[in-house]
Structures are given as structure tokens and as C-alpha cells.
Enzyme design. Structure first.
Site, PDB file in Angstrom:
ATOM      1  N   ASP A 124      10.108  -6.317  -8.963  1.00 21.69           N
ATOM      2  CA  ASP A 124      11.128  -6.534  -7.935  1.00 21.69           C
ATOM      3  C   ASP A 124      11.418  -8.020  -7.711  1.00 21.69           C
ATOM      4  O   ASP A 124      10.699  -8.892  -8.223  1.00 21.69           O
ATOM      5  CB  ASP A 124      10.708  -5.868  -6.611  1.00 21.69           C
ATOM      6  CG  ASP A 124       9.233  -6.073  -6.270  1.00 21.69           C
ATOM      7  OD1 ASP A 124       8.595  -6.949  -6.874  1.00 21.69           O
ATOM      8  OD2 ASP A 124       8.728  -5.362  -5.398  1.00 21.69           O
ATOM      9  N   ASN A 133       2.587   0.188   4.588  1.00 24.95           N
ATOM     10  CA  ASN A 133       3.316   1.436   4.884  1.00 24.95           C
ATOM     11  C   ASN A 133       3.429   2.344   3.659  1.00 24.95           C
ATOM     12  O   ASN A 133       4.183   3.308   3.663  1.00 24.95           O
ATOM     13  CB  ASN A 133       4.725   1.109   5.416  1.00 24.95           C
ATOM     14  CG  ASN A 133       5.568   0.336   4.411  1.00 24.95           C
ATOM     15  OD1 ASN A 133       5.134   0.087   3.290  1.00 24.95           O
ATOM     16  ND2 ASN A 133       6.776  -0.044   4.808  1.00 24.95           N
ATOM     17  N   HIS A 169       4.498   1.417   0.648  1.00 26.72           N
ATOM     18  CA  HIS A 169       5.544   1.120  -0.335  1.00 26.72           C
ATOM     19  C   HIS A 169       4.935   0.705  -1.676  1.00 26.72           C
ATOM     20  O   HIS A 169       3.841   0.160  -1.730  1.00 26.72           O
ATOM     21  CB  HIS A 169       6.563   0.091   0.181  1.00 26.72           C
ATOM     22  CG  HIS A 169       6.086  -1.325   0.272  1.00 26.72           C
ATOM     23  ND1 HIS A 169       6.440  -2.175   1.287  1.00 26.72           N
ATOM     24  CD2 HIS A 169       5.306  -2.066  -0.552  1.00 26.72           C
ATOM     25  CE1 HIS A 169       5.900  -3.353   1.090  1.00 26.72           C
ATOM     26  NE2 HIS A 169       5.200  -3.323  -0.011  1.00 26.72           N
ATOM     27  N   GLU A 189      10.596   1.573   0.075  1.00 24.37           N
ATOM     28  CA  GLU A 189      10.082   1.764   1.433  1.00 24.37           C
ATOM     29  C   GLU A 189      10.036   3.261   1.769  1.00 24.37           C
ATOM     30  O   GLU A 189      10.662   4.080   1.090  1.00 24.37           O
ATOM     31  CB  GLU A 189      11.006   1.040   2.419  1.00 24.37           C
ATOM     32  CG  GLU A 189      11.134  -0.461   2.168  1.00 24.37           C
ATOM     33  CD  GLU A 189       9.920  -1.271   2.609  1.00 24.37           C
ATOM     34  OE1 GLU A 189       8.837  -0.695   2.827  1.00 24.37           O
ATOM     35  OE2 GLU A 189      10.055  -2.501   2.716  1.00 24.37           O
TER      36      GLU A 189
HETATM   37  C1  F6R Z   1       5.115  -6.816  -5.308  1.00 22.66           C
HETATM   38  C2  F6R Z   1       5.461  -5.529  -4.717  1.00 22.66           C
HETATM   39  C3  F6R Z   1       4.836  -5.029  -3.462  1.00 22.66           C
HETATM   40  C4  F6R Z   1       3.379  -5.443  -3.272  1.00 22.66           C
HETATM   41  C5  F6R Z   1       2.851  -4.927  -1.926  1.00 22.66           C
HETATM   42  C6  F6R Z   1       1.443  -5.423  -1.655  1.00 22.66           C
HETATM   43  O1  F6R Z   1       5.863  -7.052  -6.480  1.00 22.66           O
HETATM   44  O2  F6R Z   1       6.288  -4.877  -5.246  1.00 22.66           O
HETATM   45  O3  F6R Z   1       4.953  -3.622  -3.429  1.00 22.66           O
HETATM   46  O4  F6R Z   1       2.612  -4.942  -4.320  1.00 22.66           O
HETATM   47  O5  F6R Z   1       3.681  -5.356  -0.895  1.00 22.66           O
HETATM   48  O6  F6R Z   1       1.459  -6.818  -1.507  1.00 22.66           O
HETATM   49  P1  F6R Z   1       0.116  -7.653  -1.381  1.00 22.66           P
HETATM   50  O7  F6R Z   1      -0.570  -7.555  -2.681  1.00 22.66           O
HETATM   51  O8  F6R Z   1       0.567  -9.066  -1.085  1.00 22.66           O
HETATM   52  O9  F6R Z   1      -0.659  -7.040  -0.268  1.00 22.66           O
END
Ligand code: F6R
Length: 237
Positions: free
Chosen positions: A67, A136, A138, A143
Site C-alpha cells: 500500500d 482494528n 486491518h 479497514e
Molecule cells: C503496512 C500495512 C499495515 C500495517 C499495520 C500494522 O504496509 O499495510 O496494514 O501492517 O498497520 O502496522 P505496524 O506494524 O506499524 O503495527
């Protein structure tokens, strides 16, 4: 779904790195799906270390990131392009033309999304997709409420995700409100998925995933429908 409990963050990173290294040694032309965020930083350090020690080469490998924010350039320090360069790509021998991160700063963002899935299909799909998980549930920027059938698409970020990601920006107002993300279907198309979960802030997400319930309210639960998912977790309770 296979669950591996790691004894520490370093252990989790090493277990994941071993899976990546074995894949690359087996198939030099492997295609990796990469994630940003704090969770995979240790894995990227391990991969850089292995490359620098001459243990492996990414010269024929390809990668597709999950992303990117919309409205910021790859040079912006908060962009996912920048994160990946700093943490991985600047330190290994993967060729620039084989590194794909969704484009967040183009006029025709819908086309960028369609082109992304086409590019993944052209190289024969993703061999290993790496994922982190949001508090959450995701995955990527998918989301709660996201239909499982979507491929790469444009999303509005929730307030909780914007707040969680604020650490990378000067203020909450600077955090983009939209992103381009591989959809859940794109992720499900990967041949193998490695999901890393670390830290007490992810305890609820870990427990909800472990419960086995499948619902669009909890995007990561789609992974229960995938035939090859390994979850490596640590410090979640
Ligand atoms: C990152 C992504 C997100 C993260 C998630 C966890 O490319 O797509 O889904 O994997 O937000 O983030 P961290 O590892 O910072 O807790």
C-alpha cells in the site's frame, strides 16, 4: 492457519527471515509481497544482514508493496516508498525495475490500482505475502467493512489508523485521508502468507483472529479462507 509463538521480537523476525531466505534460495526469481510499519523492521534487518554476509541475492527477485498513501510523493519521508528504501531496498541488490510500490501521487489513481493487479499477474503472482495487522484487524489498508472480493483499490483511512500512523508525520492534519492498497482478494491470491503480530497493543487483534470467526468487520479473518498462512506472534499477552 499455522501459529508460531516466538519468544521475542528478534526471534519473530528471525523465524520470518528464515522463511524468506529459504524461498529465495529455492527460487531465485521469487516474488515477495512486502509490508511497511514497525512490525517488519526486524525482518528487513535480518534480510539485509544475510545479503551483506553474502548468504543470498535478490538480483532476480521482485517485490510488490501492499500500500501507499495518496497525495504524497515517494521522496516524502512519511511515504511507504521512502520507508522501504530506507529499511530494505537501499541495502540489497534487488533491481529498481523489479521493485513495485503502489503509486500514490498520480492523476489517474484508479488506473494505478488496476495496473498494479495486472503487474502482479504478469509476473505470475506473489510467492510470499508479508503482512502486519492493525489494532482494528486491518491488513494492508483494508479497514473493517471492506468486502473480501476487492483487488487493489482506493480507500478512506479510518481515524484510528490515521492516529496510529501519526508518529510518521508532524501532526494528525498531515496524515493523508486516503490510500491505495492491495485488496483482500489480491492478498488472498498470494501463494503463501506470513502474518507478523507483535506487542500488547495487538492483543485484541490476535485474540480475535485466533477465535476463528470470519467477518468483514475484522479484515484479517479473511485469511482463515487461505490454504497457506503462517502467523508468527510474540508479546501479545
Ligand atoms: C503496512 C500495512 C499495515 C500495517 C499495520 C500494522 O504496509 O499495510 O496494514 O501492517 O498497520 O502496522 P505496524 O506494524 O506499524 O503495527
Amino acid at each position: 492457519m499455522k501459529w508460531i509463538e516466538a519468544v521475542s521480537y528478534e526471534d519473530m523476525s528471525q523465524i520470518a527471515a528464515t522463511i524468506f531466505k529459504e524461498q529465495l534460495k529455492k527460487v531465485k526469481t521469487s516474488v515477495f509481497g512486502m509490508a511497511t510499519g514497525s512490525t517488519p523492521e526486524g525482518l528487513y534487518k535480518e534480510l539485509v544482514k544475510a545479503y551483506q554476509a553474502g548468504e543470498l541475492s535478490f538480483a532476480e527477485a521482485k517485490s510488490f508493496n501492499l500500500d501507499e498513501y495518496i497525495g504524497i510523493t515517494p521522496e516524502n519521508k512519511a511515504s511507504y516508498h521512502y520507508f522501504m528504501d530506507e529499511n530494505l531496498f537501499n541495502h540489497i541488490d534487488m533491481k529498481r525495475e523489479n521493485i513495485y510500490v503502489p503509486t500514490g501521487d498520480t492523476e489517474d489513481i484508479e488506473k494505478a490500482a488496476t495496473d498494479y493487479d495486472a503487474a502482479i499477474a504478469t509476473v505470475g503472482g506473489i510467492d510470499i505475502q508479508l503482512l502486519g495487522i492493525g489494532v482494528n484487524g486491518h491488513i494492508g489498508f483494508n479497514e473493517p467493512g471492506t468486502p473480501f472480493e476487492l483487488e487493489t483499490n482506493i480507500v478512506e483511512l479510518t481515524q484510528s489508523t490515521r492516529e496510529a500512523n501519526q508518529i510518521y508525520f508532524d501532526s494528525i492534519n498531515d496524515v493523508p485521508t486516503k490510500a491505495i492498497t492491495m485488496g483482500i482478494q489480491t492478498i488472498m491470491n498470494a501463494k503463501k502468507v506470513i502474518l507478523l503480530i507483535s506487542g500488547t497493543s495487538k492483543q485484541d487483534a490476535y485474540e480475535r483472529l485466533r477465535s476463528g470467526e470470519i467477518t468483514t468487520d475484522f479484515p484479517a479473518s479473511a485469511l482463515h479462507n487461505h490454504k497457506d498462512v503462517t502467523v508468527i506472534y510474540t508479546g501479545v499477552k
